[in-house]
Design a protein around this motif. Sequence first.
Motif, PDB file in Angstrom:
ATOM      1  N   LEU A   8     -72.411 -51.612  31.185  1.00 44.76           N
ATOM      2  CA  LEU A   8     -71.954 -50.320  31.694  1.00 44.76           C
ATOM      3  C   LEU A   8     -71.176 -49.537  30.645  1.00 44.76           C
ATOM      4  CD1 LEU A   8     -70.825 -51.386  35.263  1.00 44.76           C
ATOM      5  CD2 LEU A   8     -72.954 -50.295  34.587  1.00 44.76           C
ATOM      6  N   LEU A   9     -71.427 -49.819  29.393  1.00 43.99           N
ATOM      7  CA  LEU A   9     -70.735 -49.130  28.326  1.00 43.99           C
ATOM      8  C   LEU A   9     -71.047 -47.640  28.373  1.00 43.99           C
ATOM      9  CD1 LEU A   9     -69.003 -49.479  25.784  1.00 43.99           C
ATOM     10  CD2 LEU A   9     -71.097 -49.668  24.482  1.00 43.99           C
ATOM     11  N   GLY A  10     -70.022 -46.824  28.355  1.00 43.36           N
ATOM     12  CA  GLY A  10     -70.216 -45.376  28.360  1.00 43.36           C
ATOM     13  C   GLY A  10     -70.214 -44.761  29.740  1.00 43.36           C
ATOM     14  N   VAL A  11     -70.167 -45.556  30.792  1.00 48.83           N
ATOM     15  CA  VAL A  11     -70.163 -45.001  32.134  1.00 48.83           C
ATOM     16  C   VAL A  11     -68.769 -44.455  32.439  1.00 48.83           C
ATOM     17  CG1 VAL A  11     -70.384 -45.567  34.586  1.00 48.83           C
ATOM     18  CG2 VAL A  11     -71.969 -46.543  32.926  1.00 48.83           C
ATOM     19  N   GLY A  12     -68.712 -43.251  32.967  1.00 46.21           N
ATOM     20  CA  GLY A  12     -67.435 -42.669  33.337  1.00 46.21           C
ATOM     21  C   GLY A  12     -66.936 -41.618  32.371  1.00 46.21           C
ATOM     22  N   GLY A  13     -67.729 -41.212  31.443  1.00 43.02           N
ATOM     23  CA  GLY A  13     -67.331 -40.143  30.538  1.00 43.02           C
ATOM     24  C   GLY A  13     -66.650 -40.659  29.286  1.00 43.02           C
ATOM     25  N   GLN A  14     -66.215 -39.734  28.482  1.00 46.31           N
ATOM     26  CA  GLN A  14     -65.584 -40.086  27.212  1.00 46.31           C
ATOM     27  C   GLN A  14     -64.126 -39.674  27.232  1.00 46.31           C
ATOM     28  OE1 GLN A  14     -67.839 -38.066  24.248  1.00 46.31           O
ATOM     29  NE2 GLN A  14     -69.573 -39.445  24.396  1.00 46.31           N
ATOM     30  N   ARG A  15     -63.336 -40.398  26.514  1.00 47.08           N
ATOM     31  CA  ARG A  15     -61.920 -40.066  26.412  1.00 47.08           C
ATOM     32  C   ARG A  15     -61.676 -39.186  25.203  1.00 47.08           C
ATOM     33  NH1 ARG A  15     -58.581 -45.524  27.897  1.00 47.08           N
ATOM     34  NH2 ARG A  15     -59.553 -45.827  29.912  1.00 47.08           N
ATOM     35  N   LYS A  16     -60.714 -38.299  25.366  1.00 47.30           N
ATOM     36  CA  LYS A  16     -60.351 -37.413  24.261  1.00 47.30           C
ATOM     37  C   LYS A  16     -59.523 -38.194  23.253  1.00 47.30           C
ATOM     38  CE  LYS A  16     -57.242 -33.577  23.610  1.00 47.30           C
ATOM     39  NZ  LYS A  16     -56.172 -34.423  23.134  1.00 47.30           N
ATOM     40  N   LYS A  17     -59.800 -38.008  22.001  1.00 48.16           N
ATOM     41  CA  LYS A  17     -59.023 -38.672  20.964  1.00 48.16           C
ATOM     42  C   LYS A  17     -57.690 -37.955  20.822  1.00 48.16           C
ATOM     43  CE  LYS A  17     -62.696 -40.856  18.696  1.00 48.16           C
ATOM     44  NZ  LYS A  17     -62.929 -41.901  17.802  1.00 48.16           N
ATOM     45  N   LEU A  18     -56.596 -38.693  20.814  1.00 46.31           N
ATOM     46  CA  LEU A  18     -55.273 -38.113  20.718  1.00 46.31           C
ATOM     47  C   LEU A  18     -54.829 -38.020  19.265  1.00 46.31           C
ATOM     48  CD1 LEU A  18     -53.488 -40.075  23.579  1.00 46.31           C
ATOM     49  CD2 LEU A  18     -54.392 -37.768  23.668  1.00 46.31           C
ATOM     50  N   SER A  19     -54.169 -36.925  18.948  1.00 46.25           N
ATOM     51  CA  SER A  19     -53.603 -36.790  17.613  1.00 46.25           C
ATOM     52  C   SER A  19     -52.346 -37.644  17.524  1.00 46.25           C
ATOM     53  CB  SER A  19     -53.258 -35.331  17.331  1.00 46.25           C
ATOM     54  OG  SER A  19     -52.200 -34.931  18.168  1.00 46.25           O
ATOM     55  N   ARG A  20     -51.812 -37.801  16.331  1.00 46.64           N
ATOM     56  CA  ARG A  20     -50.587 -38.587  16.175  1.00 46.64           C
ATOM     57  C   ARG A  20     -49.433 -37.983  16.959  1.00 46.64           C
ATOM     58  NH1 ARG A  20     -49.860 -41.395  10.346  1.00 46.64           N
ATOM     59  NH2 ARG A  20     -51.968 -42.175  10.153  1.00 46.64           N
ATOM     60  N   ALA A  21     -49.343 -36.661  16.932  1.00 46.50           N
ATOM     61  CA  ALA A  21     -48.265 -35.989  17.655  1.00 46.50           C
ATOM     62  C   ALA A  21     -48.389 -36.240  19.155  1.00 46.50           C
ATOM     63  CB  ALA A  21     -48.285 -34.499  17.366  1.00 46.50           C
ATOM     64  N   GLU A  22     -49.605 -36.180  19.672  1.00 46.27           N
ATOM     65  CA  GLU A  22     -49.811 -36.422  21.091  1.00 46.27           C
ATOM     66  C   GLU A  22     -49.518 -37.872  21.447  1.00 46.27           C
ATOM     67  OE1 GLU A  22     -53.814 -35.009  21.268  1.00 46.27           O
ATOM     68  OE2 GLU A  22     -53.224 -33.164  22.254  1.00 46.27           O
ATOM     69  N   GLN A  23     -49.829 -38.798  20.561  1.00 49.47           N
ATOM     70  CA  GLN A  23     -49.548 -40.200  20.815  1.00 49.47           C
ATOM     71  C   GLN A  23     -48.051 -40.451  20.869  1.00 49.47           C
ATOM     72  OE1 GLN A  23     -51.552 -42.399  17.752  1.00 49.47           O
ATOM     73  NE2 GLN A  23     -53.590 -42.030  18.609  1.00 49.47           N
ATOM     74  N   GLN A  24     -47.293 -39.681  20.106  1.00 48.20           N
ATOM     75  CA  GLN A  24     -45.850 -39.858  20.058  1.00 48.20           C
ATOM     76  C   GLN A  24     -45.132 -39.065  21.150  1.00 48.20           C
ATOM     77  OE1 GLN A  24     -44.863 -38.833  16.046  1.00 48.20           O
ATOM     78  NE2 GLN A  24     -45.812 -40.664  15.182  1.00 48.20           N
ATOM     79  N   GLY A  25     -45.875 -38.409  21.994  1.00 52.83           N
ATOM     80  CA  GLY A  25     -45.267 -37.718  23.131  1.00 52.83           C
ATOM     81  C   GLY A  25     -45.145 -36.221  22.978  1.00 52.83           C
ATOM     82  N   ALA A  26     -45.428 -35.680  21.819  1.00 51.24           N
ATOM     83  CA  ALA A  26     -45.350 -34.227  21.639  1.00 51.24           C
ATOM     84  C   ALA A  26     -46.593 -33.597  22.269  1.00 51.24           C
ATOM     85  CB  ALA A  26     -45.273 -33.872  20.167  1.00 51.24           C
ATOM     86  N   GLY A  27     -46.401 -32.496  22.964  1.00 49.44           N
ATOM     87  CA  GLY A  27     -47.521 -31.806  23.584  1.00 49.44           C
ATOM     88  C   GLY A  27     -48.379 -31.099  22.548  1.00 49.44           C
TER      89      GLY A  27
END
Length: 73
Positions: A8-27
């Motif tokens: 079932l690989l790929g079922v359910g859509g794709q996730r958006k890749k987060l930037s470093r700033a987004e990973q650290q909590g910055a919008g």
Amino acid sequence: MAKGRNNLLGVGGQRKKLSRAEQQGAGSARVADRKVAEDKKQELVRKMRERAEAQTSATASADPAEQGGSAQS
């Protein structure tokens, strides 16, 4: 039977890749843009409602004058 039936690989859509700033909590800038757009929309809706209320009050104040004049005739 197909070999890949249980895969079932790929079922359910794709996730958006987060930037470093987004990973650290910055919008992201995208969130800020949406906020600005929402604010503009709310302001426009408020102005439209005010204009509609002004028009309805103007027609409501004009209607009794017409009714009063025709009732006296």
